[in-house]
Motif scaffolding. Structure first.
Motif, PDB file in Angstrom:
ATOM      1  N   UNK A  43       0.806  -1.216   0.000  1.00 31.75           N
ATOM      2  CA  UNK A  43       0.000   0.000   0.000  1.00 31.75           C
ATOM      3  C   UNK A  43       0.843   1.272   0.000  1.00 31.75           C
ATOM      4  N   UNK A  44       2.126   1.129   0.273  1.00 35.39           N
ATOM      5  CA  UNK A  44       3.020   2.287   0.286  1.00 35.39           C
ATOM      6  C   UNK A  44       4.160   2.045  -0.692  1.00 35.39           C
ATOM      7  N   UNK A  45       4.525   3.062  -1.435  1.00 32.01           N
ATOM      8  CA  UNK A  45       5.592   2.911  -2.438  1.00 32.01           C
ATOM      9  C   UNK A  45       6.913   2.444  -1.815  1.00 32.01           C
ATOM     10  N   UNK A  46       7.206   2.899  -0.592  1.00 26.04           N
ATOM     11  CA  UNK A  46       8.475   2.522   0.044  1.00 26.04           C
ATOM     12  C   UNK A  46       8.513   1.048   0.444  1.00 26.04           C
ATOM     13  N   UNK A  47       7.375   0.378   0.398  1.00 20.87           N
ATOM     14  CA  UNK A  47       7.334  -1.043   0.755  1.00 20.87           C
ATOM     15  C   UNK A  47       7.794  -1.962  -0.368  1.00 20.87           C
ATOM     16  N   UNK A  48       7.958  -1.437  -1.560  1.00 21.45           N
ATOM     17  CA  UNK A  48       8.418  -2.244  -2.693  1.00 21.45           C
ATOM     18  C   UNK A  48       9.929  -2.425  -2.589  1.00 21.45           C
ATOM     19  N   UNK A  49      10.340  -3.386  -1.771  1.00 22.18           N
ATOM     20  CA  UNK A  49      11.754  -3.618  -1.494  1.00 22.18           C
ATOM     21  C   UNK A  49      12.413  -4.266  -2.714  1.00 22.18           C
ATOM     22  N   UNK A  50      13.467  -3.620  -3.202  1.00 23.72           N
ATOM     23  CA  UNK A  50      14.239  -4.188  -4.301  1.00 23.72           C
ATOM     24  C   UNK A  50      13.521  -4.165  -5.638  1.00 23.72           C
ATOM     25  N   UNK A  51      12.420  -3.518  -5.713  1.00 24.48           N
ATOM     26  CA  UNK A  51      11.660  -3.433  -6.949  1.00 24.48           C
ATOM     27  C   UNK A  51      11.352  -1.976  -7.227  1.00 24.48           C
ATOM     28  N   UNK A  52      11.195  -1.698  -8.494  1.00 27.78           N
ATOM     29  CA  UNK A  52      10.763  -0.355  -8.848  1.00 27.78           C
ATOM     30  C   UNK A  52       9.287  -0.236  -8.484  1.00 27.78           C
ATOM     31  N   UNK A  53       8.918   0.791  -7.703  1.00 20.87           N
ATOM     32  CA  UNK A  53       7.509   0.933  -7.337  1.00 20.87           C
ATOM     33  C   UNK A  53       6.618   0.970  -8.574  1.00 20.87           C
ATOM     34  N   UNK A  54       5.573   0.178  -8.510  1.00 22.01           N
ATOM     35  CA  UNK A  54       4.598   0.188  -9.590  1.00 22.01           C
ATOM     36  C   UNK A  54       3.301   0.772  -9.055  1.00 22.01           C
ATOM     37  N   UNK A  55       2.322   0.796  -9.899  1.00 18.60           N
ATOM     38  CA  UNK A  55       1.035   1.324  -9.458  1.00 18.60           C
ATOM     39  C   UNK A  55       0.507   0.466  -8.315  1.00 18.60           C
ATOM     40  N   UNK A  56       0.017   1.143  -7.306  1.00 19.23           N
ATOM     41  CA  UNK A  56      -0.524   0.436  -6.154  1.00 19.23           C
ATOM     42  C   UNK A  56      -1.935  -0.025  -6.488  1.00 19.23           C
ATOM     43  N   UNK A  57      -2.078  -1.353  -6.552  1.00 18.04           N
ATOM     44  CA  UNK A  57      -3.363  -1.952  -6.905  1.00 18.04           C
ATOM     45  C   UNK A  57      -3.773  -2.885  -5.771  1.00 18.04           C
ATOM     46  N   UNK A  58      -4.990  -2.750  -5.276  1.00 13.21           N
ATOM     47  CA  UNK A  58      -5.413  -3.642  -4.184  1.00 13.21           C
ATOM     48  C   UNK A  58      -5.479  -5.098  -4.648  1.00 13.21           C
ATOM     49  N   UNK A  59      -5.203  -5.986  -3.734  1.00 12.28           N
ATOM     50  CA  UNK A  59      -5.269  -7.415  -3.998  1.00 12.28           C
ATOM     51  C   UNK A  59      -6.467  -7.984  -3.259  1.00 12.28           C
ATOM     52  N   UNK A  60      -7.274  -8.778  -3.950  1.00 12.04           N
ATOM     53  CA  UNK A  60      -8.452  -9.370  -3.313  1.00 12.04           C
ATOM     54  C   UNK A  60      -8.043 -10.239  -2.139  1.00 12.04           C
ATOM     55  N   UNK A  61      -6.947 -11.012  -2.266  1.00 11.84           N
ATOM     56  CA  UNK A  61      -6.550 -11.892  -1.160  1.00 11.84           C
ATOM     57  C   UNK A  61      -6.070 -11.095   0.048  1.00 11.84           C
ATOM     58  N   UNK A  62      -5.378  -9.985  -0.189  1.00  7.14           N
ATOM     59  CA  UNK A  62      -4.944  -9.129   0.927  1.00  7.14           C
ATOM     60  C   UNK A  62      -6.150  -8.467   1.563  1.00  7.14           C
ATOM     61  N   UNK A  63      -7.051  -7.957   0.746  1.00  8.88           N
ATOM     62  CA  UNK A  63      -8.236  -7.286   1.281  1.00  8.88           C
ATOM     63  C   UNK A  63      -9.132  -8.256   2.045  1.00  8.88           C
ATOM     64  N   UNK A  64      -9.173  -9.504   1.622  1.00  9.68           N
ATOM     65  CA  UNK A  64      -9.963 -10.517   2.330  1.00  9.68           C
ATOM     66  C   UNK A  64      -9.417 -10.705   3.746  1.00  9.68           C
TER      67      UNK A  64
END
Length: 146
Positions: A43-64
């Motif tokens: 949910x936060x751009x800084x959480x994309x460790x070792x990856x280039x931040x991409x568009x933040x898109x919700x995940x159904x499994x995370x939201x569940x």
């Protein structure tokens, strides 16, 4: 004897089941993190460790998992507070244990039915069972105090 000692079987059972549901509720935070890392749904751009931040898109499994955790946060503290008042009324130990077991079992089954997922009305029934146990304890407290 104080109602809030381990010599009181009702308090001992309440503490046991209360600890189980608190640990279950706490485990939901870890499950959320596991789902976030496995899906890359941060949910936060800084959480994309070792990856280039991409568009933040919700995940159904995370939201569940998050919705399940929120449901715990709405129901478990209420059970714990009402349960403390209930213990103070010196209820019949076998009846108290039944309330505590129903609530604990219902929260575990609610989580399983949410996460597997199991078709409705499974989750709704487990929710109603837990709320029913809490309401039954609350009614006992109010009747005892009135």
């Amino acid at each position: 004897m104080s109602a809030f000692t381990l010599e009181n079987p009702v308090f001992r059972d309440f503490a046991y089941h209360g600890t189980i549901v608190l640990l279950k509720m706490g485990a939901m935070s870890f499950l959320t993190a596991i789902k976030r890392f496995s899906t890359g749904a941060f949910v936060n751009r800084e959480d994309f460790i070792g990856k280039k931040p991409k568009e933040i898109v919700p995940s159904e499994s995370v939201e569940r998992v998050r919705r399940n955790h929120l449901n715990d946060l709405e129901n478990i503290p209420l059970f714990l507070l009402v349960g403390l008042f209930y213990v103070a009324t010196n209820p019949e130990p076998s009846q108290a244990l039944l309330h505590f077991r129903i609530f604990t079992f219902s929260r575990i089954m609610h989580t399983l039915s949410y996460q597997i997922p199991i078709r409705q009305p499974a989750r709704a029934l487990t929710f109603v069972a837990g709320v029913g146990a809490t309401v039954s304890m609350a009614v006992h407290v109010l009747r005892t105090l009135h």
